[in-house]
Design an enzyme around this catalytic site. Structure first.
Site, PDB file in Angstrom:
ATOM      1  N   ASP A  41      60.629  51.318   0.409  1.00  9.27           N
ATOM      2  CA  ASP A  41      59.946  50.485  -0.591  1.00  9.27           C
ATOM      3  C   ASP A  41      60.932  49.930  -1.615  1.00  9.27           C
ATOM      4  O   ASP A  41      60.802  48.800  -2.075  1.00  9.27           O
ATOM      5  CB  ASP A  41      58.882  51.304  -1.337  1.00  9.27           C
ATOM      6  CG  ASP A  41      57.723  51.665  -0.422  1.00  9.27           C
ATOM      7  OD1 ASP A  41      57.633  51.074   0.670  1.00  9.27           O
ATOM      8  OD2 ASP A  41      56.942  52.569  -0.784  1.00  9.27           O
ATOM      9  N   GLU A 118      48.964  52.824  31.874  1.00  7.96           N
ATOM     10  CA  GLU A 118      49.033  52.640  30.407  1.00  7.96           C
ATOM     11  C   GLU A 118      47.666  52.843  29.770  1.00  7.96           C
ATOM     12  O   GLU A 118      46.659  52.534  30.394  1.00  7.96           O
ATOM     13  CB  GLU A 118      49.460  51.195  30.082  1.00  7.96           C
ATOM     14  CG  GLU A 118      50.672  50.755  30.826  1.00  7.96           C
ATOM     15  CD  GLU A 118      50.943  49.254  30.660  1.00  7.96           C
ATOM     16  OE1 GLU A 118      50.253  48.587  29.880  1.00  7.96           O
ATOM     17  OE2 GLU A 118      51.866  48.789  31.327  1.00  7.96           O
ATOM     18  N   LYS A 120      44.479  51.802  27.955  1.00  8.18           N
ATOM     19  CA  LYS A 120      43.859  50.489  27.734  1.00  8.18           C
ATOM     20  C   LYS A 120      43.330  50.468  26.308  1.00  8.18           C
ATOM     21  O   LYS A 120      42.317  51.084  25.999  1.00  8.18           O
ATOM     22  CB  LYS A 120      42.732  50.254  28.734  1.00  8.18           C
ATOM     23  CG  LYS A 120      42.141  48.869  28.601  1.00  8.18           C
ATOM     24  CD  LYS A 120      41.168  48.579  29.710  1.00  8.18           C
ATOM     25  CE  LYS A 120      40.652  47.169  29.646  1.00  8.18           C
ATOM     26  NZ  LYS A 120      39.945  46.836  28.411  1.00  8.18           N
ATOM     27  N   ASP A 122      41.739  49.301  22.842  1.00  5.88           N
ATOM     28  CA  ASP A 122      40.536  48.529  22.585  1.00  5.88           C
ATOM     29  C   ASP A 122      40.722  47.682  21.341  1.00  5.88           C
ATOM     30  O   ASP A 122      40.402  48.089  20.233  1.00  5.88           O
ATOM     31  CB  ASP A 122      39.369  49.508  22.411  1.00  5.88           C
ATOM     32  CG  ASP A 122      38.052  48.849  22.742  1.00  5.88           C
ATOM     33  OD1 ASP A 122      38.072  47.680  23.164  1.00  5.88           O
ATOM     34  OD2 ASP A 122      37.015  49.497  22.573  1.00  5.88           O
ATOM     35  N   ARG A 141      43.751  35.044  23.184  1.00  2.89           N
ATOM     36  CA  ARG A 141      43.642  34.756  24.607  1.00  2.89           C
ATOM     37  C   ARG A 141      42.729  33.542  24.839  1.00  2.89           C
ATOM     38  O   ARG A 141      42.959  32.747  25.741  1.00  2.89           O
ATOM     39  CB  ARG A 141      43.062  35.984  25.332  1.00  2.89           C
ATOM     40  CG  ARG A 141      43.142  35.894  26.811  1.00  2.89           C
ATOM     41  CD  ARG A 141      42.724  37.209  27.440  1.00  2.89           C
ATOM     42  NE  ARG A 141      41.294  37.244  27.664  1.00  2.89           N
ATOM     43  CZ  ARG A 141      40.703  36.886  28.795  1.00  2.89           C
ATOM     44  NH1 ARG A 141      41.432  36.501  29.823  1.00  2.89           N
ATOM     45  NH2 ARG A 141      39.411  36.928  28.927  1.00  2.89           N
ATOM     46  N   TYR A 234      52.266  44.925  25.919  1.00  3.85           N
ATOM     47  CA  TYR A 234      52.104  45.488  27.256  1.00  3.85           C
ATOM     48  C   TYR A 234      52.519  44.548  28.382  1.00  3.85           C
ATOM     49  O   TYR A 234      52.298  44.851  29.549  1.00  3.85           O
ATOM     50  CB  TYR A 234      50.673  45.971  27.486  1.00  3.85           C
ATOM     51  CG  TYR A 234      49.603  44.934  27.211  1.00  3.85           C
ATOM     52  CD1 TYR A 234      49.504  43.760  27.963  1.00  3.85           C
ATOM     53  CD2 TYR A 234      48.663  45.143  26.212  1.00  3.85           C
ATOM     54  CE1 TYR A 234      48.531  42.819  27.722  1.00  3.85           C
ATOM     55  CE2 TYR A 234      47.670  44.215  25.966  1.00  3.85           C
ATOM     56  CZ  TYR A 234      47.610  43.048  26.726  1.00  3.85           C
ATOM     57  OH  TYR A 234      46.645  42.126  26.475  1.00  3.85           O
ATOM     58  N   LYS A 298      49.058  49.332  36.878  1.00  4.97           N
ATOM     59  CA  LYS A 298      49.735  48.104  37.305  1.00  4.97           C
ATOM     60  C   LYS A 298      50.750  48.404  38.395  1.00  4.97           C
ATOM     61  O   LYS A 298      51.513  49.378  38.262  1.00  4.97           O
ATOM     62  CB  LYS A 298      50.471  47.465  36.113  1.00  4.97           C
ATOM     63  CG  LYS A 298      49.560  47.075  34.980  1.00  4.97           C
ATOM     64  CD  LYS A 298      50.331  46.601  33.763  1.00  4.97           C
ATOM     65  CE  LYS A 298      49.367  46.292  32.628  1.00  4.97           C
ATOM     66  NZ  LYS A 298      50.045  46.013  31.372  1.00  4.97           N
ATOM     67  N   LYS A 322      38.309  52.437  33.924  1.00  3.30           N
ATOM     68  CA  LYS A 322      37.554  52.696  32.690  1.00  3.30           C
ATOM     69  C   LYS A 322      37.119  54.157  32.587  1.00  3.30           C
ATOM     70  O   LYS A 322      36.866  54.802  33.596  1.00  3.30           O
ATOM     71  CB  LYS A 322      36.306  51.802  32.649  1.00  3.30           C
ATOM     72  CG  LYS A 322      36.608  50.321  32.623  1.00  3.30           C
ATOM     73  CD  LYS A 322      37.284  49.879  31.361  1.00  3.30           C
ATOM     74  CE  LYS A 322      36.321  49.531  30.266  1.00  3.30           C
ATOM     75  NZ  LYS A 322      35.698  48.234  30.293  1.00  3.30           N
ATOM     76  N   CYS A 416       7.841  58.959   0.313  1.00  4.47           N
ATOM     77  CA  CYS A 416       8.814  59.897   0.877  1.00  4.47           C
ATOM     78  C   CYS A 416       8.099  60.921   1.779  1.00  4.47           C
ATOM     79  O   CYS A 416       7.107  61.525   1.339  1.00  4.47           O
ATOM     80  CB  CYS A 416       9.547  60.611  -0.253  1.00  4.47           C
ATOM     81  SG  CYS A 416      10.636  61.906   0.350  1.00  4.47           S
ATOM     82  N   CYS A 419       8.510  64.493  -0.338  1.00  4.42           N
ATOM     83  CA  CYS A 419       7.907  64.772  -1.649  1.00  4.42           C
ATOM     84  C   CYS A 419       6.798  63.796  -2.009  1.00  4.42           C
ATOM     85  O   CYS A 419       6.203  63.894  -3.080  1.00  4.42           O
ATOM     86  CB  CYS A 419       8.979  64.770  -2.726  1.00  4.42           C
ATOM     87  SG  CYS A 419       9.658  63.137  -3.021  1.00  4.42           S
ATOM     88  N   CYS A 434      14.527  57.533  -1.859  1.00  6.93           N
ATOM     89  CA  CYS A 434      13.641  58.383  -2.631  1.00  6.93           C
ATOM     90  C   CYS A 434      14.398  58.705  -3.914  1.00  6.93           C
ATOM     91  O   CYS A 434      15.519  59.217  -3.867  1.00  6.93           O
ATOM     92  CB  CYS A 434      13.348  59.666  -1.850  1.00  6.93           C
ATOM     93  SG  CYS A 434      12.553  60.911  -2.868  1.00  6.93           S
ATOM     94  N   CYS A 439      13.241  66.218  -4.958  1.00  6.48           N
ATOM     95  CA  CYS A 439      12.706  66.100  -3.587  1.00  6.48           C
ATOM     96  C   CYS A 439      13.340  67.188  -2.707  1.00  6.48           C
ATOM     97  O   CYS A 439      14.568  67.255  -2.594  1.00  6.48           O
ATOM     98  CB  CYS A 439      13.027  64.715  -3.036  1.00  6.48           C
ATOM     99  SG  CYS A 439      12.722  64.588  -1.269  1.00  6.48           S
TER     100      CYS A 439
HETATM  101  S1  IVH Z   1      47.337  43.966  30.952  1.00  5.68           S
HETATM  102  C1  IVH Z   1      47.219  40.734  33.850  1.00  5.68           C
HETATM  103  N1  IVH Z   1      47.601  46.199  29.618  1.00  5.68           N
HETATM  104  O1  IVH Z   1      42.436  44.646  28.344  1.00  5.68           O
HETATM  105  C2  IVH Z   1      47.108  41.873  32.949  1.00  5.68           C
HETATM  106  N2  IVH Z   1      45.757  44.798  29.119  1.00  5.68           N
HETATM  107  O2  IVH Z   1      40.524  42.915  30.470  1.00  5.68           O
HETATM  108  C3  IVH Z   1      46.388  41.568  31.723  1.00  5.68           C
HETATM  109  N3  IVH Z   1      44.327  45.617  27.320  1.00  5.68           N
HETATM  110  O3  IVH Z   1      42.532  41.233  27.736  1.00  5.68           O
HETATM  111  C4  IVH Z   1      46.258  42.611  30.739  1.00  5.68           C
HETATM  112  N4  IVH Z   1      45.456  47.454  26.899  1.00  5.68           N
HETATM  113  O4  IVH Z   1      43.383  42.724  25.901  1.00  5.68           O
HETATM  114  C5  IVH Z   1      46.864  45.091  29.807  1.00  5.68           C
HETATM  115  N5  IVH Z   1      47.942  48.184  28.485  1.00  5.68           N
HETATM  116  C6  IVH Z   1      47.232  47.083  28.665  1.00  5.68           C
HETATM  117  C7  IVH Z   1      46.084  46.809  27.903  1.00  5.68           C
HETATM  118  C8  IVH Z   1      45.362  45.648  28.174  1.00  5.68           C
HETATM  119  C9  IVH Z   1      44.415  46.712  26.558  1.00  5.68           C
HETATM  120  C10 IVH Z   1      43.248  44.616  27.226  1.00  5.68           C
HETATM  121  C11 IVH Z   1      43.770  43.218  27.141  1.00  5.68           C
HETATM  122  C12 IVH Z   1      43.052  42.422  28.203  1.00  5.68           C
HETATM  123  C13 IVH Z   1      41.970  43.348  28.629  1.00  5.68           C
HETATM  124  C14 IVH Z   1      41.776  43.264  30.114  1.00  5.68           C
END
Ligand code: IVH
Length: 674
Positions: A41, A118, A120, A122, A141, A234, A298, A322, A416, A419, A434, A439
Site C-alpha cells: 500500500d 479444470e 468450472k 461459475d 462472450r 483458462y 479438455k 457438471k 402475528c 402474539c 411484528c 412476542c
Molecule cells: S473452456 C472451448 N474452461 O463455462 C472451451 N470454460 O459453457 C470454452 N467456464 O462460457 C470454455 N470455467 O465461461 C472453460 N476452466 C474453464 C471454465 C470455463 C468456467 C465457463 C466459461 C464458458 C462456460 C462453458
C-alpha cells in the site's frame, strides 16, 4: 514552456510501477507474496502521489489505473477473432465415458488420451486482448461471435495486469494475445458486497455470478472498481508470436506472462484419473473460496483438438462434467409464516421431502409476499427447488405444466401468528414485521441466535428446549439465560439432572466472550458477523459502543446509514441496554481487541484444506484475516499453518515436505481465541 521533469523522478515512477507489477504477480499469480500488504500500500500511495504531482508522467498502463474511467452511455461491440465457444455438458459417469469414446473414435485411435481437468468456475466469460504486451481491449462472450466492449471495467480488476510480464529473458511477449477466462466474485467477496449494498439501502445480488455479471455491465467503471471482481484464465483465442503443443503448455505460458490460472488444474491425466479427480473436486467444492459448478475436461494435445474440431457452438475436444443437480422438483404441501428475531415475518414453503445433492430438504424460504406474487407460487404447486452451498433452499420457479387447478393462493396474515399483534409492512424492503418486543416467537428466535455457534456458542440449548423455557416464562430474553434456576430446569421435559448440569456448565463457559461475538449475539438487525467485527475493532469499551451516535456509526467504513440507524434504534431502547447490563452483572466477561497489530496471527500465512466442522472455510478465513493473518490457496515455504479439516487431500503431503506446521480445527479455534 512545459516544466522539464527531473529524470530521477521519472525513473522513480518507472521503478515503482515495475515493482508493483512484480508484487502483483507474486500475489495474484504465484499466490506467494513477498511483501506485506502495508508495504504494498505504501508503494502504491507513493506512486499515486507522484502521478498526481507530475501528471505528465501518468500512463494508462500504470497499476494505479484501477479506479475506473469516465462513464459511457452504452457498450460498443467487439468482434472475436476466434469464436468463443460454449461447452457440452456431461451429467453422469457414462456421459464422461461416452465423451472419451467419441474422442477416441474421432481420432481413430485406441491409445490412451490425455486430458487436462479444470474447475468450472461459475462467473462470466471474457476475452482480453494484449497487443505487444499491453492490454488493449476486453469483451464479454456475447453470442460467441461478438461481445460487448467492457475494457474500462476489466481494467479495474486487480488481478488483471495492464502489461504482460517477461519473467525470463527467453520468454517472449507475443505480438498479440487473446486470453480467455472467467471473471468471478469469491464467496467472501459476495457476502461483503451484499452487506455493503444493504448498508447503502440497495437491492442485494442473488448469487456471486449475478453480482459478477452485474458489476461487469456497469456503464460507470468507477462503480465496477469498487466491486471485488477477480479473474482466472483458462484458454486462448488468436495468438501471434507464440505457439504451444498442448493446452497445459498454453496455461503455463499464460501464467508466466502474469495471467492468473486456477491452482486446482490437473494436467495431462487419463480418463480414470479424470473421473477420480471429479470426485475429489466435488468434495472440495464447498471449501473453495469461489463457486464452481463442475469440472471442464479438455483434450490436452492441440493437434488432437484441431483434428477433432468443433460443432456449431461447442468443441468436440472438451466437455463440462457438471456436479450433481442442486435443483430438484417437489410439491408445496403448505405455506407457513415464521417470525424471525428482528420481527420479520417470512413465508416458508413446507415441501414434500426431496433429496437435493445428498441433503434432505423439506422447507424452502419464500423471502416475502412480493416474491410469492412475482413467481406466482401457490399451495399444491410442483416447484423447482434449489440448494446452493450452505444457503437456505429456495424456490426457483413453478412448473406450470403440473398445475391441476386445485392449487390454493396464499395470503399473508394481517396478524402475528405468535402474539396476534397487527403486522406492519415495510414498503421499502417488501417485508412484514411484528413490532411487539414481547412476542414469544421473536424472543425464541433471538435466543436461538444468541446461543448459536458463532455467537455465545452454548451447547445443549436446542429449539425445543428454548420453546419450553419461553412458554413457561422462565426466559423473557437472552439475558435471563444467565439467571436461570437449575431446579426449575430439571423438571422440564427430557431434562435430567445431568443435562441440566451440562447446560449450566456450557452457559458458564460461554461467559468469556470476544466483543465481536458479543455484539453479533445481540441480534441487532443488519449486524452480521462481519459488521460486528468492524464495530468491535472501533469500540474498545462496551459503554462507548452503547453510547455511539448515528453520525459516528454511519461514517465507519463498512457500516453505512441503514446499519447505523438500526444500531441506534436498538441501543435507544432502554430494555436492550438493560439486557446488556444484566449480562455483565451476571459475570459475562467481554474480551476487547486491544492492539490488532500485536495479535498472534499478525502476518501469519494460513492455508485451509478439507472440510471444517464448526465453521465454513470462508468463515475461518474471515476470522484469520480479522486477526491480522493471511490466507493462501497453496502450501509453500512461506506458509505458517496448514489447517486440516476432514478429507484434507494432497496439501498435507506438501506441508510435511515444506516443514509447515499442520493443525486441526480445534487448534485453530484455540489460536483464534487466544
Ligand atoms: S473452456 C472451448 N474452461 O463455462 C472451451 N470454460 O459453457 C470454452 N467456464 O462460457 C470454455 N470455467 O465461461 C472453460 N476452466 C474453464 C471454465 C470455463 C468456467 C465457463 C466459461 C464458458 C462456460 C462453458
Amino acid at each position: 514552456m512545459p516544466d522539464i521533469i527531473n529524470p530521477d523522478i521519472a525513473k522513480k515512477v518507472e521503478n515503482l510501477r515495475s515493482e508493483i507489477q512484480r508484487h502483483n504477480y507474486r500475489y495474484y499469480v504465484m499466490d506467494d507474496p513477498q511483501i506485506s500488504d502495508a508495504q504494498y500500500d505504501k508503494m502504491m500511495q507513493e506512486l499515486i502521489e507522484l502521478e498526481a504531482k507530475y501528471p505528465e508522467l501518468s500512463s494508462p498502463d500504470s497499476p494505479t489505473m484501477k479506479v475506473g474511467a469516465a462513464p459511457v452511455k452504452k457498450f460498443e461491440q467487439i468482434k472475436h477473432s476466434v469464436k468463443m465457444l460454449s461447452l457440452d455438458n456431461a451429467f453422469s459417469d457414462s456421459d464422461i465415458l461416452n465423451f472419451d469414446r467419441r474422442v477416441k473414435e474421432g481420432l481413430m485411435t485406441d491409445e490412451q488420451i490425455l486430458y487436462t481437468a479444470e474447475p468450472k468456475m461459475d462467473g462470466v466469460a471474457v476475452e482480453l486482448v494484449y497487443k505487444e504486451g499491453r492490454l488493449v481491449s476486453a469483451s464479454t462472450r456475447g453470442d460467441g461471435e461478438t461481445g460487448e466492449d467492457i475494457t474500462s471495467n476489466v481494467k479495474t480488476i486487480r488481478s488483471v495486469p495492464m502489461l504482460l510480464q517477461q519473467n525470463k529473458k527467453e520468454h517472449i511477449i507475443p505480438a498479440r494475445l487473446e486470453a480467455r477466462g472467467e471473471v468471478i466474485i469469491s464467496k467472501e467477496g459476495f457476502k461483503r458486497l451484499n452487506e455493503d449494498m444493504l448498508s447503502q439501502g440497495l437491492a442485494l445480488f442473488a448469487n456471486p455470478r449475478n453480482a459478477a455479471a452485474g458489476s461487469l455491465r456497469q456503464l460507470d467503471s468507477k462503480v465496477t472498481a469498487k466491486r471485488p471482481l477477480e479473474i482466472y484464465f483458462y484458454g486462448v483465442g488468436e495468438v501471434e508470436g507464440i505457439s504451444c503443443k498442448s493446452h497445459w503448455d498454453w496455461l503455463y505460458v499464460l501464467k508466466e506472462l502474469g495471467l492468473r490460472i486456477n491452482p486446482h488444474i490437473k494436467p495431462k491425466i487419463n480418463i480414470d484419473a479424470v473421473y477420480k479427480y471429479y470426485k475429489e473436486l466435488e468434495q472440495m467444492r464447498s471449501i473453495l473460496p469461489y463457486d464452481i459448478d463442475g469440472m471442464v475436461v479438455k483434450v490436452d494435445s492441440v493437434q488432437f483438438q484441431n483434428q477433432l474440431g468443433t460443432k456449431a457452438r461447442s468443441p468436440r475436444w472438451a466437455v463440462a462434467y457438471k456436479f450433481k443437480a442442486i435443483q430438484e422438483t417437489t410439491k408445496i404441501l403448505d405455506i407457513l409464516v415464521q417470525v424471525g428475531r428482528t420481527g420479520a415475518v417470512t413465508p416458508v414453503a413446507c415441501l414434500e421431502s426431496v433429496n437435493i445433492g445428498g441433503v434432505n430438504v423439506s422447507r424452502a424460504t419464500l423471502h416475502n409476499e412480493d416474491e410469492i406474487v412475482k413467481k406466482d407460487i401457490r399451495i399444491g404447486d410442483t416447484v423447482l427447488v434449489q440448494r446452493a452451498g450452505d444457503v437456505i433452499p429456495e424456490i426457483v420457479k413453478v412448473i406450470d405444466s403440473a398445475r391441476t387447478g386445485s392449487e390454493i393462493i396464499f395470503c399473508m396474515p394481517q396478524n402475528c401468528p405468535s402474539c396476534n399483534s397487527q403486522l406492519v409492512r415495510d414498503e421499502k424492503e417488501a417485508s412484514v414485521r411484528c413490532l411487539n418486543d414481547t412476542c414469544p416467537a421473536k424472543i425464541k428466535a433471538q435466543i436461538e441466535h444468541f446461543v448459536s455457534k458463532r455467537a455465545f456458542d452454548i451447547d445443549g440449548l436446542g429449539e425445543k428446549l428454548i420453546d419450553q423455557l419461553v412458554e413457561k416464562n422462565y426466559l423473557a430474553s437472552y439475558a435471563d439465560l444467565f439467571y436461570m434456576d437449575k431446579a426449575k430446569l430439571e423438571g422440564l421435559e427430557r431434562m435430567g439432572l445431568k443435562s441440566a448440569e451440562n447446560l449450566f456448565e456450557a452457559i458458564d463457559k460461554s461467559k468469556n466472550i470476544s466483543f465481536a461475538r458479543f455484539i453479533y449475539a445481540l441480534g441487532i438487525r443488519h449486524v452480521g458477523e462481519h459488521i460486528a467485527e468492524i464495530l468491535a475493532s472501533k469500540y474498545t469499551e462496551y459503554e462507548k459502543f452503547c453510547g455511539a451516535e448515528y453520525d459516528d456509526l454511519k461514517n465507519i467504513k463498512g457500516v453505512g446509514p441503514v446499519v447505523a440507524k438500526s444500531i441506534v434504534d436498538f441501543l435507544g431502547l432502554e430494555d436492550n441496554l438493560d439486557k446488556i447490563k444484566r449480562m455483565l452483572g451476571a459475570g459475562v466477561n467481554i474480551r476487547y481487541e486491544e492492539n490488532r497489530k500485536n495479535t498472534t496471527l499478525d502476518g501469519k500465512v494460513f492455508v485451509l484444506t478439507g472440510t471444517l466442522e464448526t465453521m465454513t472455510r470462508s468463515e475461518a478465513a474471515i476470522k484469520i484475516k480479522s486477526l491480522g493473518g493471511k490466507i493462501s490457496e497453496s502450501v509453500s515455504k512461506k506458509t505458517d499453518y496448514l489447517v486440516a479439516g476432514k478429507s484434507p487431500g494432497s496439501k498435507i503431503e506438501k506441508a510435511k515436505a515444506a516443514n509447515v506446521k499442520i493443525i486441526d480445527e480445534n487448534s485453530l479455534k484455540i489460536l483464534l481465541e487466544s
